[in-house]
Motif scaffolding. Structure first.
Motif, PDB file in Angstrom:
ATOM      1  N   LEU A 141       5.443 -52.799  -1.849  1.00 40.13           N
ATOM      2  CA  LEU A 141       5.815 -52.357  -0.514  1.00 40.13           C
ATOM      3  C   LEU A 141       5.121 -53.202   0.554  1.00 40.13           C
ATOM      4  O   LEU A 141       5.721 -53.547   1.572  1.00 40.13           O
ATOM      5  N   LEU A 142       3.889 -53.599   0.292  1.00 38.53           N
ATOM      6  CA  LEU A 142       3.170 -54.471   1.223  1.00 38.53           C
ATOM      7  C   LEU A 142       3.860 -55.823   1.333  1.00 38.53           C
ATOM      8  O   LEU A 142       4.084 -56.333   2.432  1.00 38.53           O
ATOM      9  N   PHE A 148      -2.316 -49.504   2.804  1.00 36.52           N
ATOM     10  CA  PHE A 148      -3.213 -48.354   2.687  1.00 36.52           C
ATOM     11  C   PHE A 148      -3.009 -47.600   1.379  1.00 36.52           C
ATOM     12  O   PHE A 148      -3.940 -46.990   0.869  1.00 36.52           O
ATOM     13  N   GLY A 149      -1.812 -47.653   0.827  1.00 33.15           N
ATOM     14  CA  GLY A 149      -1.530 -46.916  -0.400  1.00 33.15           C
ATOM     15  C   GLY A 149      -1.675 -47.746  -1.655  1.00 33.15           C
ATOM     16  O   GLY A 149      -1.359 -47.270  -2.746  1.00 33.15           O
ATOM     17  N   ALA A 205       2.005 -51.557   6.446  1.00 34.31           N
ATOM     18  CA  ALA A 205       0.865 -50.662   6.632  1.00 34.31           C
ATOM     19  C   ALA A 205       0.803 -49.603   5.531  1.00 34.31           C
ATOM     20  O   ALA A 205      -0.268 -49.336   4.966  1.00 34.31           O
ATOM     21  N   ILE A 206       1.934 -49.012   5.203  1.00 35.33           N
ATOM     22  CA  ILE A 206       1.960 -48.002   4.142  1.00 35.33           C
ATOM     23  C   ILE A 206       1.590 -48.631   2.803  1.00 35.33           C
ATOM     24  O   ILE A 206       0.819 -48.065   2.029  1.00 35.33           O
ATOM     25  N   GLY A 207       2.133 -49.805   2.538  1.00 34.93           N
ATOM     26  CA  GLY A 207       1.817 -50.475   1.280  1.00 34.93           C
ATOM     27  C   GLY A 207       0.372 -50.923   1.200  1.00 34.93           C
ATOM     28  O   GLY A 207      -0.247 -50.887   0.131  1.00 34.93           O
ATOM     29  N   ARG A 241       0.077 -50.166  -2.698  1.00 34.02           N
ATOM     30  CA  ARG A 241       1.379 -50.469  -3.303  1.00 34.02           C
ATOM     31  C   ARG A 241       1.738 -51.889  -2.879  1.00 34.02           C
ATOM     32  O   ARG A 241       2.209 -52.124  -1.774  1.00 34.02           O
ATOM     33  N   GLY A 254       7.150 -55.456   3.190  1.00 32.95           N
ATOM     34  CA  GLY A 254       6.905 -55.300   4.620  1.00 32.95           C
ATOM     35  C   GLY A 254       6.545 -56.620   5.283  1.00 32.95           C
ATOM     36  O   GLY A 254       7.019 -56.931   6.378  1.00 32.95           O
ATOM     37  N   VAL A 275       5.587 -51.152   9.505  1.00 29.62           N
ATOM     38  CA  VAL A 275       5.304 -49.828   8.934  1.00 29.62           C
ATOM     39  C   VAL A 275       5.257 -49.909   7.413  1.00 29.62           C
ATOM     40  O   VAL A 275       4.361 -49.335   6.774  1.00 29.62           O
ATOM     41  N   ASP A 276       6.194 -50.626   6.799  1.00 24.57           N
ATOM     42  CA  ASP A 276       6.172 -50.801   5.346  1.00 24.57           C
ATOM     43  C   ASP A 276       4.898 -51.504   4.891  1.00 24.57           C
ATOM     44  O   ASP A 276       4.291 -51.117   3.882  1.00 24.57           O
TER      45      ASP A 276
END
Length: 95
Positions: free
Chosen positions: A41-42, A35-36, A31-33, A38, A45, A28-29
Motif C-alpha cells: 500500500l505504501l 503507519f500500518g 500514509a496508511i501503508g 503495509r 501510494g 493517504v494510501d
C-alpha cells in the motif's frame, strides 16, 4: 490547524482537480501503508503521488506550449508612413 493550508488546498484543487485528487489519494494510501507497515500500500501510494506530479507537470507543459503558440496578430503596421495630423482646437479655446 494552519489557516493557510485549507486555502492552499482549495486553490490547488480548483486549478487541476484530477491531478489534485490523485495526489491526495496517493498521499493517504502512502500514509496508511507507512503507519500500518503495509509495504504494498505504501508503494502504491508513492506511485500514485508520482503519477499525479507527472500528470500536473505534463498539463503545465501543454498549457505553456499553447500560450506560446497563440501569438497576437497585428492588423495595423507598428508605425504609420504618413505624417501625423495637426491638433484640432476650436476658436473659443484660443481666446
Amino acid at each position: 490547524m494552519n489557516a493557510l493550508l485549507p486555502r492552499f488546498l482549495k486553490v490547488a484543487y480548483r486549478k487541476e482537480p484530477i491531478s489534485s485528487f490523485i495526489l491526495i489519494v496517493g498521499a493517504v494510501d502512502a500514509a496508511i501503508g507507512g503507519f500500518g507497515s503495509r509495504w504494498s500500500l505504501l508503494s502504491f501510494g508513492l506511485m500514485m503521488v508520482f503519477l499525479a506530479a507527472l500528470l500536473r507537470w505534463w498539463q503545465m507543459q501543454k498549457a505553456q506550449a499553447a500560450m506560446a503558440e497563440n501569438t497576437p496578430r497585428h492588423y495595423l503596421p507598428p508605425s504609420s508612413s504618413r505624417t501625423p495630423l495637426p491638433m484640432l482646437t476650436s476658436e473659443r479655446h484660443r481666446r
